[in-house]
Write a protein that holds these residues in place. Structure first.
Motif, PDB file in Angstrom:
ATOM      1  N   ASP A 121      -3.766   3.728   9.944  1.00 24.01           N
ATOM      2  CA  ASP A 121      -3.351   2.792   8.892  1.00 24.01           C
ATOM      3  C   ASP A 121      -1.916   2.367   9.181  1.00 24.01           C
ATOM      4  O   ASP A 121      -1.166   3.096   9.818  1.00 24.01           O
ATOM      5  N   PHE A 122      -1.542   1.150   8.714  1.00 24.10           N
ATOM      6  CA  PHE A 122      -0.168   0.706   8.972  1.00 24.10           C
ATOM      7  C   PHE A 122       0.787   0.990   7.817  1.00 24.10           C
ATOM      8  O   PHE A 122       1.964   0.685   7.913  1.00 24.10           O
ATOM      9  N   TYR A 158       0.821  -1.221   0.000  1.00 23.90           N
ATOM     10  CA  TYR A 158       0.000   0.000   0.000  1.00 23.90           C
ATOM     11  C   TYR A 158       0.851   1.266   0.000  1.00 23.90           C
ATOM     12  O   TYR A 158       0.377   2.326  -0.392  1.00 23.90           O
ATOM     13  N   ARG A 213     -18.992   6.588   0.410  1.00 24.17           N
ATOM     14  CA  ARG A 213     -18.439   7.169   1.642  1.00 24.17           C
ATOM     15  C   ARG A 213     -19.490   8.001   2.375  1.00 24.17           C
ATOM     16  O   ARG A 213     -19.568   7.977   3.589  1.00 24.17           O
ATOM     17  N   GLY A 224      -7.974   1.487   9.126  1.00 24.22           N
ATOM     18  CA  GLY A 224      -7.443   1.174   7.793  1.00 24.22           C
ATOM     19  C   GLY A 224      -7.843   2.287   6.840  1.00 24.22           C
ATOM     20  O   GLY A 224      -8.401   2.054   5.775  1.00 24.22           O
ATOM     21  N   ASP A 281      -1.622  -0.445  13.900  1.00 23.50           N
ATOM     22  CA  ASP A 281      -2.402  -1.619  13.531  1.00 23.50           C
ATOM     23  C   ASP A 281      -3.877  -1.337  13.818  1.00 23.50           C
ATOM     24  O   ASP A 281      -4.251  -1.084  14.963  1.00 23.50           O
ATOM     25  N   ALA A 282      -4.687  -1.410  12.772  1.00 23.41           N
ATOM     26  CA  ALA A 282      -6.115  -1.105  12.941  1.00 23.41           C
ATOM     27  C   ALA A 282      -6.811  -2.118  13.836  1.00 23.41           C
ATOM     28  O   ALA A 282      -7.866  -1.823  14.397  1.00 23.41           O
ATOM     29  N   THR A 327     -13.773   0.807   6.133  1.00 24.57           N
ATOM     30  CA  THR A 327     -14.257   0.619   4.768  1.00 24.57           C
ATOM     31  C   THR A 327     -13.198  -0.133   3.969  1.00 24.57           C
ATOM     32  O   THR A 327     -12.041   0.270   3.932  1.00 24.57           O
ATOM     33  N   PHE A 328     -13.599  -1.234   3.381  1.00 24.99           N
ATOM     34  CA  PHE A 328     -12.737  -2.062   2.531  1.00 24.99           C
ATOM     35  C   PHE A 328     -11.497  -2.564   3.285  1.00 24.99           C
ATOM     36  O   PHE A 328     -10.425  -2.682   2.717  1.00 24.99           O
ATOM     37  N   TYR A 367      -3.701   3.955  -5.581  1.00 15.58           N
ATOM     38  CA  TYR A 367      -4.856   3.626  -4.744  1.00 15.58           C
ATOM     39  C   TYR A 367      -5.701   4.881  -4.487  1.00 15.58           C
ATOM     40  O   TYR A 367      -6.932   4.834  -4.517  1.00 15.58           O
TER      41      TYR A 367
HETATM   42  C1  LIG Z   1      -8.436  -1.369   0.465  1.00 16.05           C
HETATM   43  S1  LIG Z   1      -7.627  -0.165   1.423  1.00 16.05           S
HETATM   44  C2  LIG Z   1      -9.008   0.797   2.059  1.00 16.05           C
HETATM   45  C3  LIG Z   1      -8.588   2.161   2.499  1.00 16.05           C
HETATM   46  C4  LIG Z   1      -9.709   3.085   2.991  1.00 16.05           C
HETATM   47  N1  LIG Z   1     -10.414   2.525   4.115  1.00 16.05           N
HETATM   48  C5  LIG Z   1     -10.680   3.449   1.907  1.00 16.05           C
HETATM   49  O1  LIG Z   1     -11.875   3.278   2.107  1.00 16.05           O
HETATM   50  O2  LIG Z   1     -10.230   3.939   0.861  1.00 16.05           O
HETATM   51  C6  LIG Z   1      -7.127  -1.060   2.863  1.00 16.05           C
HETATM   52  C7  LIG Z   1      -6.258  -0.243   3.755  1.00 16.05           C
HETATM   53  O3  LIG Z   1      -6.163  -0.925   4.991  1.00 16.05           O
HETATM   54  C8  LIG Z   1      -4.820  -0.855   5.438  1.00 16.05           C
HETATM   55  N2  LIG Z   1      -4.639  -1.997   6.363  1.00 16.05           N
HETATM   56  C9  LIG Z   1      -4.803  -3.315   6.112  1.00 16.05           C
HETATM   57  N3  LIG Z   1      -4.616  -4.036   7.236  1.00 16.05           N
HETATM   58  C10 LIG Z   1      -4.329  -3.150   8.222  1.00 16.05           C
HETATM   59  C11 LIG Z   1      -4.035  -3.269   9.606  1.00 16.05           C
HETATM   60  N4  LIG Z   1      -4.023  -4.461  10.220  1.00 16.05           N
HETATM   61  N5  LIG Z   1      -3.772  -2.152  10.293  1.00 16.05           N
HETATM   62  C12 LIG Z   1      -3.784  -0.935   9.697  1.00 16.05           C
HETATM   63  N6  LIG Z   1      -4.053  -0.742   8.390  1.00 16.05           N
HETATM   64  C13 LIG Z   1      -4.336  -1.842   7.660  1.00 16.05           C
HETATM   65  C14 LIG Z   1      -3.966  -0.884   4.193  1.00 16.05           C
HETATM   66  O4  LIG Z   1      -2.703  -0.321   4.409  1.00 16.05           O
HETATM   67  C15 LIG Z   1      -4.837  -0.046   3.253  1.00 16.05           C
HETATM   68  O5  LIG Z   1      -4.495   1.311   3.329  1.00 16.05           O
END
Ligand SMILES: C[S@@+](CC[C@H](N)C(=O)[O-])C[C@H]1O[C@@H](n2cnc3c(N)ncnc32)[C@H](O)[C@@H]1O
Length: 227
Positions: free
Chosen positions: A73-74, A10, A30, A49, A103-104, A120-121, A17
């Motif tokens: 976000d990580f 990411y 959203r 996230g 870490d989310a 979301t996602f 993205y």
């Molecule tokens: C598909 S993107 C969605 C981003 C945002 N929520 C959106 O709606 O556009 C997934 C995001 O979750 C983050 N992510 C995944 N696992 C995570 C975790 N355990 N802790 C923090 N961030 C995480 C990724 O880095 C990425 O930015």
């Protein structure tokens, strides 16, 4: 690719993205999440996230000028994009939004300061999505609200021909975990997370959108003793 490569993935694709995250139609999703989450005016909303911060504007509007938005976000790369965009925003909410790296599933925030949370996602990427949902439920506490939004294959007859395309998109955007089918893994996790949210909340709203590809679930957390 190992699962630990997700932040690197990411970070590498943060700008690409960001374009996808702001594509036509995504804004409507959203706004729907913000509406369904219904944060209290002046409250604090946690965006788990958060990616490049696509939810920040609608959620900041929802909490109003005295509310706070915290994105977690990580991946350093997506946070860089999110913070850059935030600097270009006008007060008041520019000063009330924060992006944290962490870490989310174990958000680095003080429980007393979070009223509502959304993801979301995200949950399709988590190995233990139901456990994460329970943790978020404890974080917002009884009466706090949670919302999840995710994509999965549609069952709508007219849109079903698009499912193979969805499968390709999921495969392209699935970092790590080379074993198994990415789309089936994603759907298993999404189903587990939404079912858990359903279980621990009351007044739960379950909606579909985007011709059946989008699933949104939101509700008010019941006292943890009742789970
Ligand atoms: C598909 S993107 C969605 C981003 C945002 N929520 C959106 O709606 O556009 C997934 C995001 O979750 C983050 N992510 C995944 N696992 C995570 C975790 N355990 N802790 C923090 N961030 C995480 C990724 O880095 C990425 O930015």
């Amino acid at each position: 690719m190992s699962p630990v490569d997700a932040p690197a993935f990411y970070t590498a694709f943060a700008r690409l993205y960001d374009r996808l995250a702001r594509a036509p139609g995504v804004g409507r999703v959203r706004r729907r999440v913000a509406r369904t989450l219904a944060p209290p005016p002046g409250g604090t909303v946690l965006d788990l996230g958060c990616g490049t911060g696509g939810n920040a504007a609608p959620l900041c509007r929802a909490v109003g000028p005295t509310g706070r938005y915290v994105g977690v976000d990580f991946a350093a790369g997506v946070l860089r994009v999110a913070r850059r965009r935030l600097r270009r925003r006008q007060p008041p909410w520019r000063d009330r939004a924060t992006f944290l790296r962490g870490d989310a599933t174990r958000p680095p925030v003080d429980a007393e300061r979070v009223d509502v949370a959304c993801a979301t996602f995200l949950v399709g990427m988590l190995r233990e999505p139901a456990a994460a949902v329970r943790r978020w439920g404890r974080l917002v506490g009884a009466g706090g609200r949670l919302a999840l939004a995710n994509l999965e294959r549609t069952t709508a007859p007219l849109a079903r021909p698009l499912n193979p395309l969805f499968r390709v998109a999921v495969r392209a955007g699935a970092p790590g975990e080379a074993d198994g089918s990415p789309v089936e893994r994603l759907e298993r996790r999404v189903a587990a997370a939404h079912a858990e949210l359903d279980r621990i909340t009351t007044a739960t709203v379950r909606t579909r959108g985007a011709v059946g590809f989008l699933r949104v679930t939101a509700g008010s957390v019941r006292p943890p003793s009742a789970w």
